[in-house]
Design a protein around this motif. Structure first.
Motif, short mmCIF file in Angstrom:
data_model
loop_
_atom_site.label_atom_id
_atom_site.label_comp_id
_atom_site.label_asym_id
_atom_site.label_seq_id
_atom_site.Cartn_x
_atom_site.Cartn_y
_atom_site.Cartn_z
N LEU A 132 0.83 -1.21 0.00
CA LEU A 132 0.00 0.00 0.00
C LEU A 132 0.86 1.25 0.00
O LEU A 132 0.60 2.22 -0.71
N SER A 133 1.88 1.20 0.83
CA SER A 133 2.84 2.29 0.93
C SER A 133 3.34 2.70 -0.44
O SER A 133 3.34 3.88 -0.80
N LYS A 139 3.09 7.05 3.93
CA LYS A 139 3.99 6.53 4.95
C LYS A 139 3.12 5.96 6.06
O LYS A 139 2.53 6.70 6.83
N ILE A 140 3.00 4.66 6.10
CA ILE A 140 2.05 4.03 7.02
C ILE A 140 2.66 3.91 8.42
O ILE A 140 3.80 3.47 8.57
N THR A 141 1.91 4.35 9.39
CA THR A 141 2.44 4.37 10.75
C THR A 141 1.70 3.44 11.70
O THR A 141 2.18 3.15 12.79
N ASN A 142 0.54 2.99 11.29
CA ASN A 142 -0.25 2.20 12.22
C ASN A 142 -1.34 1.44 11.49
O ASN A 142 -1.62 1.70 10.33
N HIS A 143 -1.95 0.52 12.21
CA HIS A 143 -3.06 -0.21 11.61
C HIS A 143 -4.07 -0.54 12.69
O HIS A 143 -3.78 -0.44 13.89
N LEU A 144 -5.22 -0.94 12.26
CA LEU A 144 -6.30 -1.27 13.19
C LEU A 144 -7.03 -2.49 12.66
O LEU A 144 -7.40 -2.55 11.49
N ILE A 145 -7.18 -3.48 13.53
CA ILE A 145 -8.02 -4.63 13.17
C ILE A 145 -9.01 -4.85 14.29
O ILE A 145 -8.62 -4.91 15.46
N LEU B 103 -7.47 3.21 4.00
CA LEU B 103 -6.15 3.76 4.29
C LEU B 103 -6.40 5.24 4.60
O LEU B 103 -6.91 5.96 3.76
N VAL B 104 -6.08 5.64 5.83
CA VAL B 104 -6.47 6.97 6.29
C VAL B 104 -5.25 7.86 6.56
O VAL B 104 -4.34 7.44 7.28
N CYS B 105 -5.25 9.05 6.01
CA CYS B 105 -4.18 10.00 6.32
C CYS B 105 -4.53 10.71 7.63
O CYS B 105 -5.56 11.37 7.72
N THR B 106 -3.65 10.57 8.60
CA THR B 106 -3.96 11.13 9.92
C THR B 106 -3.77 12.64 9.97
O THR B 106 -4.14 13.27 10.95
N ALA B 107 -3.20 13.20 8.92
CA ALA B 107 -3.02 14.65 8.92
C ALA B 107 -4.19 15.36 8.26
O ALA B 107 -4.79 16.26 8.84
N CYS B 108 -4.55 14.96 7.05
CA CYS B 108 -5.61 15.68 6.34
C CYS B 108 -6.92 14.93 6.33
O CYS B 108 -7.94 15.47 5.91
N TYR B 148 -3.26 3.50 8.92
CA TYR B 148 -3.12 4.93 9.14
C TYR B 148 -1.73 5.38 8.74
O TYR B 148 -0.76 4.65 8.94
N GLY B 149 -1.64 6.58 8.24
CA GLY B 149 -0.33 7.10 7.88
C GLY B 149 -0.44 8.50 7.33
O GLY B 149 -1.44 9.18 7.53
N LEU B 150 0.62 8.90 6.65
CA LEU B 150 0.64 10.24 6.05
C LEU B 150 0.66 10.11 4.54
O LEU B 150 1.49 9.39 3.98
N CYS B 151 -0.21 10.83 3.86
CA CYS B 151 -0.22 10.81 2.41
C CYS B 151 0.95 11.66 1.90
O CYS B 151 1.58 12.38 2.68
N ASN B 152 1.23 11.55 0.64
CA ASN B 152 2.40 12.24 0.10
C ASN B 152 2.37 13.75 0.36
O ASN B 152 3.36 14.34 0.76
N GLU B 153 1.21 14.36 0.15
CA GLU B 153 1.12 15.80 0.37
C GLU B 153 1.43 16.20 1.81
O GLU B 153 2.18 17.13 2.06
#
Lengths: 158, 158
Positions: A132-133, A139-145, B103-108, B148-153
């Motif tokens: 996915l990355s 930049k994936i930092t975490n996951h949830l199941i 896949l969720v961007c935690t910033a935006c 969860y992570g940060l998207c490119n932007e």
DNA sequence: ATATCTGCAAAGACTTTGCATGAGA
DNA sequence: TCTCATGCAAAGTCTTTGCAGATAT
């Protein structure tokens, strides 16, 4: 500040915290201690009440503000089990020994932590994460199941 | 009631709905249509606005009440992407063709649906489900996987 | 006919914000 | 000292509830 007894890496977050330019205040330590000593799924108010018993000066606002900070820095993970209030857990202890996923009863709200199958899950998640990355440039930092269903008691009642 | 154009199983939920003793009202059909025609992650208010354009008589309260009903019956799944409002999606279309994870961007807050790796994920989930079901005596009805992570932007902005 | 469903307005619940005071580094 | 953190009270946002009137079967 009561020192944690059962854990060797007491105050292990000390460094990480200050490293990010945040102040290590009494309130924040108290909140981290509560999170570190509990194995339940605490809401902001739960945490407030526990902290408040020892440090009556700490208010609910500070709990919310601190939790937000901890979630931002990745020290704490915020969960939603569907009952309208957020729950918080330390992402991992000093040795990363706590990783688990959740099984939620949609009728009574009971939450079971499980660690069975975790290794397989993590292994697959890591692979998926890489894919996915790359594909979506995250930049994936975490996951949830989480699994949802009916516990034995609630199944009986329906 | 506008009939859906792009889908063959129009009103496929008709039977399931009435089978459970619920009345098939104009509002409920309108809400199900909106859910069926959108591929976004709609909040209750989003749904209300879309429904309201065609059926100005339908209120936000009904949207909430209907969504709760649909979630209870399993026709709709409720998600939390961390922005303080719930999002709703049809659990599956008439042919179960929509299953995906997020896949969720935690910033935006951007949310990407992905279907890559889904087969592997589902296969593992099924196995895990069986194991958990037996060990904890749950009847499992659903699961949730999110990354969860940060998207490119957002990564660029930090 | 009648048990459900609905809209409106009001209430409820959790979380966030403003501002003056207090406390770490 | 000087910026960052905190408490209190008030506000904000999403969601739920009460009740009389409307509707599906």
């Amino acid at each position: 500040m009561k020192a944690p007894h059962r854990r060797r890496g007491a105050m292990w977050w000390h460094g990480k915290f200050k490293g990010m330019g945040y102040r290590l205040t009494t309130s924040r330590q108290a909140i981290l201690d509560v999170l570190g000593e509990s194995s339940e799924h605490l809401s902001a108010e739960d945490i407030y009440l526990k902290v408040h018993r020892i440090h009556p000066g700490v208010g609910l606002t500070t709990v919310y503000r601190t939790l937000e900070l901890l979630v931002q820095t990745g020290l704490v993970f915020k969960f939603d089990f569907g009952d309208g209030r957020a729950r918080y857990e330390l992402s991992e202890g000093p040795k990363g020994a706590r990783h688990h996923h959740h099984l939620v009863c949609t009728a009574c709200g009971r939450v079971v932590d499980y660690t069975d199958f975790i290794d397989e899950e993590i292994e697959l998640l890591n692979r998926t994460e890489k894919g996915l990355s790359a594909k979506y440039d995250f930049k994936i930092t975490n996951h949830l199941i989480q699994f949802y269903g009916l516990c034995n008691e609630c199944r009986g009642r329906s």
